[in-house]
Design an enzyme around this catalytic site. Structure first.
Site, PDB file in Angstrom:
ATOM      1  N   LYS A 192       0.844  -1.203   0.000  1.00 21.00           N
ATOM      2  CA  LYS A 192       0.000   0.000   0.000  1.00 21.00           C
ATOM      3  C   LYS A 192       0.876   1.249   0.000  1.00 21.00           C
ATOM      4  CE  LYS A 192      -1.818   2.690   3.121  1.00 21.00           C
ATOM      5  NZ  LYS A 192      -1.932   4.037   2.541  1.00 21.00           N
ATOM      6  N   GLU A 205      10.762   0.733   9.895  1.00 26.05           N
ATOM      7  CA  GLU A 205      11.761   1.763   9.597  1.00 26.05           C
ATOM      8  C   GLU A 205      11.047   3.066   9.864  1.00 26.05           C
ATOM      9  OE1 GLU A 205      13.442   4.544   8.128  1.00 26.05           O
ATOM     10  OE2 GLU A 205      13.380   3.722   6.101  1.00 26.05           O
ATOM     11  N   CYS A 237      13.535  10.651   6.529  1.00 31.17           N
ATOM     12  CA  CYS A 237      13.578  10.189   7.922  1.00 31.17           C
ATOM     13  C   CYS A 237      14.982  10.285   8.494  1.00 31.17           C
ATOM     14  CB  CYS A 237      13.055   8.766   8.027  1.00 31.17           C
ATOM     15  SG  CYS A 237      13.766   7.668   6.807  1.00 31.17           S
ATOM     16  N   GLU A 240      10.673  15.114  15.289  1.00 27.62           N
ATOM     17  CA  GLU A 240      10.939  15.043  13.864  1.00 27.62           C
ATOM     18  C   GLU A 240      10.056  16.082  13.160  1.00 27.62           C
ATOM     19  OE1 GLU A 240       9.854  11.392  11.843  1.00 27.62           O
ATOM     20  OE2 GLU A 240      11.671  11.534  10.638  1.00 27.62           O
TER      21      GLU A 240
END
Lengths: 275, 495
Positions: B200, B274, B308, B405
Site C-alpha cells: 500500500k 523503519e 527520515c 521530527e
C-alpha cells in the site's frame, strides 16, 4: 548435628539479594519435602536489576571480544568445577550440554562479527561497512523446562556481543539459576552483566515488556503472555524474540551466530574514498 | 586606503548579490508523465475497480490542483489482494531462484527504459524537484531491483550454515517521501527471497506505484505476486491486520509504527519497522568547512527535508560556529525554491497541505521557545505548498525543534565543546536512525562512528544510499534493516 541449610538469594549487580518485597515461595523436592524458600521478586527488584545492568553494560561492551571469550570460557570452567552440584539440581545431561553451549559461545565472541558484518560494495566512491553492536540491556524469560540449559541458551547469545541481561528463572525449577548465580559470582564476569531473578512470570511480564531501558526481550511465550510482551514492547519499539514452546533446548541448532544477531543492531558507516 | 581594502577582502568572501535585478529563466521539464484521469487497483495481475466504488483526488503539491483519481481500497479489496498473493505464493516460492531473478532483472531494465516518464510523474505527484526524482529516485529504484535480482539464485550464500526460506505473503506499507524508491526497496528483496506481496503506497503519492503495475505487466510477472492497493489509514490497517500476512514491513512515522507493533502483538506475524529520526550532523572545528556546508545543506534540504534520516540537528563545535553559520546562511541564499518541475529547482513543494501545516506549527514552536530563526528572502510560488529553507540558531536540547521530527526543510543548530559532549547530545534522543560526522581526523571519525547510536553513520558525507548497504535504525527508529545481506535476511526464515 544439624545441617546448615542455604538461604537461596538472587544474583543482581554482582551481589546476592533477597527480594525487596520480602516475599518467598516454597521449593519442595519431588517427594514433597521442604527444601528452601525462593525469593519472589517484584517489579522493583526487576527495575533495580535493570539499573545494575545499565551500570555494567557499557564497560562489558567495551571489553575486547577476545577478553569476552576468555571470560565466557572461564564461566564454563566454574560450572565444570561444580558440575556434580548442578547435576543434582537439574541433571547430568543438562549440565554437560550447558557447559558445551558456554564453550561454543565463548568461541563466537571474536568471530561472529566476521559472519554477521560486511563490507558493502556501493556504486559511489565510498568505503562502506556494516558492523554489529549490542542493543544494550536485554530482558529474558526462561521457560519452565530445561531450567539451566534454556536459561543459558538465552543468556549466552545476548552477553557474547556485549549486552547486559536481566533474566527470570524457571518458576518450577529455580534452583539451577540460584546455583548459577553463585558460580557467576566467582567467574570473571563483571557484576551486573548477568542478573538473575526468581519469581512469578505473570507478575513480572508487564514490567519486562514496558521497561524502556530494556531494548530487547526474549522469551518462550505463547498466547496471552506473548501478546502482553509484544503489546508492551510497542511503547518503546522494543525487539521481541519469541521461542517456540516445543523448542528442543538440547538441539545443536541453538548453537548459531544468528542467535547472536537477534540481540544486535547493524550499524553502517559511509566514508568518501579519495583525497 | 589600499591597506584597508586588502584587510577587508581577507575577512569577507566576495559575493555577487543582485537582489531581484535578474532572475533565472524557467527550465521546465516537459516530458509527458502519462498520468491517467483515474486509476484502478492492481490485484492478481489485473487492473480492477475498487469494491468500495470510491475514489479520492490526488493533488499535485506544486500547484494544489487535482492530478488524478486514486481508488480507495476497502477491507474486501485488501482481502482479494491477499487471496491472490497467497495463491501466487505457491508457485512463486517454488520457482527456481534463477528464474525469479530474471523477472527482477526485467523489472529493473523496464524501469530504466521508462525512467524519464516515471521521474516526471513522481515530481508531479509528490512535489520533489525533478532533478532529484530523475537523478536519485529512479536510478536508485532500478538499482534495488538489479541488486536483488542477483540474490535470488544465491540465497544459500547469504547465511552460512543456514538455509533461507521465504515467509509467505508480505504486507507492506510505505510513506510518501520516496514513493517509488520505497516501493522498490520493499518489493525487490521480498520477491528475490520467494515471497509475494501486498503493498500500500501513501495516499498522497500513489501514482508511481500504480504506474509501476504496468511495468510488472510488461515484465510478465505472474499474476498475484505483487498486488497494489491504494487508500488511506483504514486501507493500511486492513493490510497490516490481514490474518494471511506472514510479515509486515512498514516505513513511516514512529507513531504509526508503534500502533502497528501493538496491533500485531500475539499474531505471530514478523515485523520490520523503519521509523522516524532526528539525526545529529556533527561538525568538528577541524572539518573541511566548505564540504561540511554542502553536506549539511544536502542533509537537511534534500527532498525538502522529507527524509527520515535528514540531518536535522546540526551540532557544531563552538570554535567554528560563527564561521559555519555565516557560510550556511550565505549558501542558503543561493538555494532556488519553487516549481519542482523546473530543472534548476533545489527545493520543491511540501508534499501536502497537511504536512505544510505541521511544519509551520513546529517552526512556530521554535520561535515561541526562544530560538532565533533565519530564512532567506526567497519568493515562494502563490499556488501549491511551499516552505522557505529555515535555520534555527540558539537552539536548546529541550526545544521541540531539537527533539521532534519535523520532516521539512528546517535545521536546528546546537553547539558543543568536546567530542564527549557531542556524543552525549547526539545520542540524547529516542531516535537512532542516522548521524553525520565531519572532521579531518580519521581516528576521530572511527571513534565517533563507533559511539553514535544510529543505524547509519555518514562520515564526511551525508544522505548516501545504495542497495548493497543496509539501512535502518536503533531505538525508536525501528528494527530490521533494508538493503544488503542484512535486509535480505529479514525477509526469510532461517532453518
Amino acid at each position: 548435628m544439624l545441617k546448615i541449610t542455604k538461604t537461596p538469594k538472587c544474583y543482581v549487580g554482582g551481589a546476592f539479594i533477597r527480594s525487596e518485597s520480602g516475599r518467598v515461595y516454597e521449593m519442595r523436592s519431588s517427594s514433597g519435602e521442604f527444601i528452601a524458600n525462593i525469593p519472589l521478586c517484584s517489579r522493583k527488584d526487576l527495575r533495580n536489576a535493570v539499573e545494575a545492568a545499565a551500570k555494567a553494560g557499557p564497560g562489558w561492551a567495551k571489553r575486547s571480544p577476545y577478553n569476552r571469550a576468555q571470560i565466557l570460557y572461564r564461566m564454563a570452567e566454574m560450572l565444570e568445577s561444580r558440575a556434580d552440584e548442578m547435576a543434582a539440581a537439574t541433571s547430568e545431561e543438562e549440565t554437560r550440554a550447558t557447559i558445551d553451549r558456554i564453550v561454543h559461545y565463548a568461541g563466537w565472541a571474536d568471530k561472529y562479527e566476521q559472519v554477521l558484518g560486511s563490507v558493502n560494495p556501493v556504486a559511489s566512491s565510498h568505503f562502506n561497512f556494516t558492523v554489529t553492536e549490542p542493543v544494550g540491556i536485554v530482558g529474558l524469560l526462561a521457560p519452565e523446562e530445561a531450567p539451566l540449559l534454556a536459561l543459558m541458551s538465552l543468556v549466552l547469545p545476548a552477553i557474547v556481543s556485549g549486552n547486559a541481561v536481566v533474566a527470570l528463572a524457571s518458576k518450577s525449577a529455580p534452583y539451577p539459576s540460584i546455583l548459577l548465580g553463585e558460580m557467576l559470582a566467582v567467574s570473571d564476569l563483571p557484576g551486573g552483566v548477568v542478573n538473575l531473578l526468581t519469581g512469578d512470570r505473570a507478575e513480572l511480564i508487564p514490567t519486562f515488556a514496558t521497561h524502556e531501558h530494556l531494548r530487547a526481550v526474549a522469551a518462550t511465550a505463547t498466547g496471552k503472555d506473548a501478546t502482553e510482551l509484544q503489546q508492551g514492547a510497542a511503547e518503546s519499539v522494543k525487539r521481541v524474540i519469541l521461542h517456540r514452546p516445543d523448542t528442543d533446548w538440547f538441539s545443536g541448532d541453538l548453537d548459531s551466530p544468528y542467535a547472536i544477531r537477534d540481540f544486535t543492531e547493524a550499524k553502517t558507516v559511509w566514508h568518501p574514498i579519495g583525497a | 586606503m589600499p591597506a584597508r581594502k586588502s584587510a577587508r577582502s581577507k575577512t569577507q568572501a566576495r559575493e555577487l548579490l543582485f537582489g531581484d535585478l535578474w532572475e533565472f529563466d524557467p527550465a521546465p521539464e516537459s516530458a509527458p508523465a502519462h498520468i491517467d484521469d483515474r486509476y484502478r487497483l492492481f490485484i492478481n495481475g489485473k487492473h480492477v475497480a475498487p469494491k468500495s466504488r470510491t475514489y479520492f483526488d490526488s493533488i499535485s503539491p506544486r500547484d494544489g490542483k487535482k492530478l488524478t483519481e486514486i481508488p480507495m481500497a476497502n477491507a474486501a479489496d485488501v482481502d482479494a489482494a491477499y487471496t491472490a498473493a497467497t495463491k501466487a505464493f505457491r508457485s512463486w516460492s517454488k520457482l527456481p531462484g534463477a528464474e525469479r531473478g530474471k523477472y527482477l532483472f526485467r523489472i529493473a531494465r523496464l524501469l530504466q527504459d521508462r525512467s524519464r516518464e516515471f521521474a516526471v510523474a513522481e515530481t508531479l505527484d509528490g512535489g520533489k524537484p525533478i532533478k532529484e526524482s530523475r537523478d536519485f529516485d529512479l536510478p536508485m529504484a532500478a538499482a534495488h531491483f538489479f541488486y536483488h535480482a542477483g540474490w535470488a539464485d544465491k540465497l544459500q550464500y547469504a547465511a552460512p550454515g543456514r538455509t533461507l526460506a521465504p515467509l509467505g505473503v508480505i504486507g507492506q506499507v510505505i510513506p510518501w517521501n520516496f514513493p517509488l524508491l520505497m516501493l522498490a526497496w520493499k518489493i525487490a528483496p521480498a520477491l528475490a527471497t520467494g515471497n509475494t506481496v501486498v503493498i500500500k503506497p501513501a495516499e498522497t503519492t500513489s501514482v508511481t506505484a500504480l504506474k509501476f503495475a504496468t511495468i510488472l505487466e510488461q515484465a510478465g510477472l505472474p499474476p498475484g505476486v505483487v498486488n497494489i492497493v491504494t487508500g488511506a489509514g483504514e486501507t493500511g490497517a486492513a493490510v497490516v491486520n490481514h490474518p494471511t500476512a506472514a510479515k509486515i514491513a512498514f516505513t513511516g512515522s514512529t507513531e504509526v509504527g508503534k500502533i502497528i507493533q501493538r496491533s500485531l502483538a500475539g499474531t505471530g506475524k514478523k515485523l520490520t519497522l523503519e521509523l522516524g529520526g532526528k539525526a545529529a550532523n556533527i561538525v568538528f572545528d577541524d572539518a573541511p568547512l566548505d564540504q561540511a556546508v554542502e553536506g549539511i545543506i544536502n542533509g537537511i534540504f534534500f527532498n525538502q527535508g522529507h527524509v527520515c534520516c535528514a540531518g536535522s540537528r546540526l551540532l557544531v563545535q563552538e570554535g567554528v560556529e560563527k564561521e559555519l553559520v555565516t557560510r550556511l546562511k550565505r549558501r542558503l541564499a543561493t538555494l532556488r525554491v519553487g516549481d519542482p518541475m523546473d530543472k534548476n529547482t533545489d527545493i520543491g513543494a511540501i508534499n501536502s497541505a497537511e504536512q505544510l501545516a505541521r511544519i509551520k506549527e513546529l517552526v512556530r514552536s521554535g520561535v515561541d521557545e526562544g530560538a532565533t530563526i533565519h530564512q532567506p528572502s526567497c519568493k515562494l510560488p502563490h499556488n501549491g505548498f511551499y516552505f522557505a529553507p529555515t535555520l534555527f540558531t540558539g537552539v536548546a536540547q529541550s526545544h521541540r525543534i531539537a527533539r521532534e521530527e519535523i520532516f521539512g526543510p528546517v535545521l536546528s543548530i546546537l553547539t558543543f565543546r568536546t567530542p564527549d559532549e557531542a556524543i552525549e547530545k547526539a545520542n540524547n534522543t529516542c531516535y537512532g536512525l542516522s548521524a553525520g560526522v565531519w572532521t579531518d581526523k580519521g581516528s576521530k571519525i572511527l571513534k565517533m562512528a563507533s559511539t553514535l547510536k544510529a543505524g547509519v553513520v555518514w562520515a564526511n558525507t551525508y544522505n548516501k544510499f545504495d542497495p548493497s548497504s543496509p539501512f535502518g535504525g536503533y531505538k525508536e527508529s525501528g528494527f530490521g534493516r533494508e538493503g544488503g545481506k542484512h535486509g535480505l535476511l529479514d525477509y526469510t526464515k532461517l532453518t
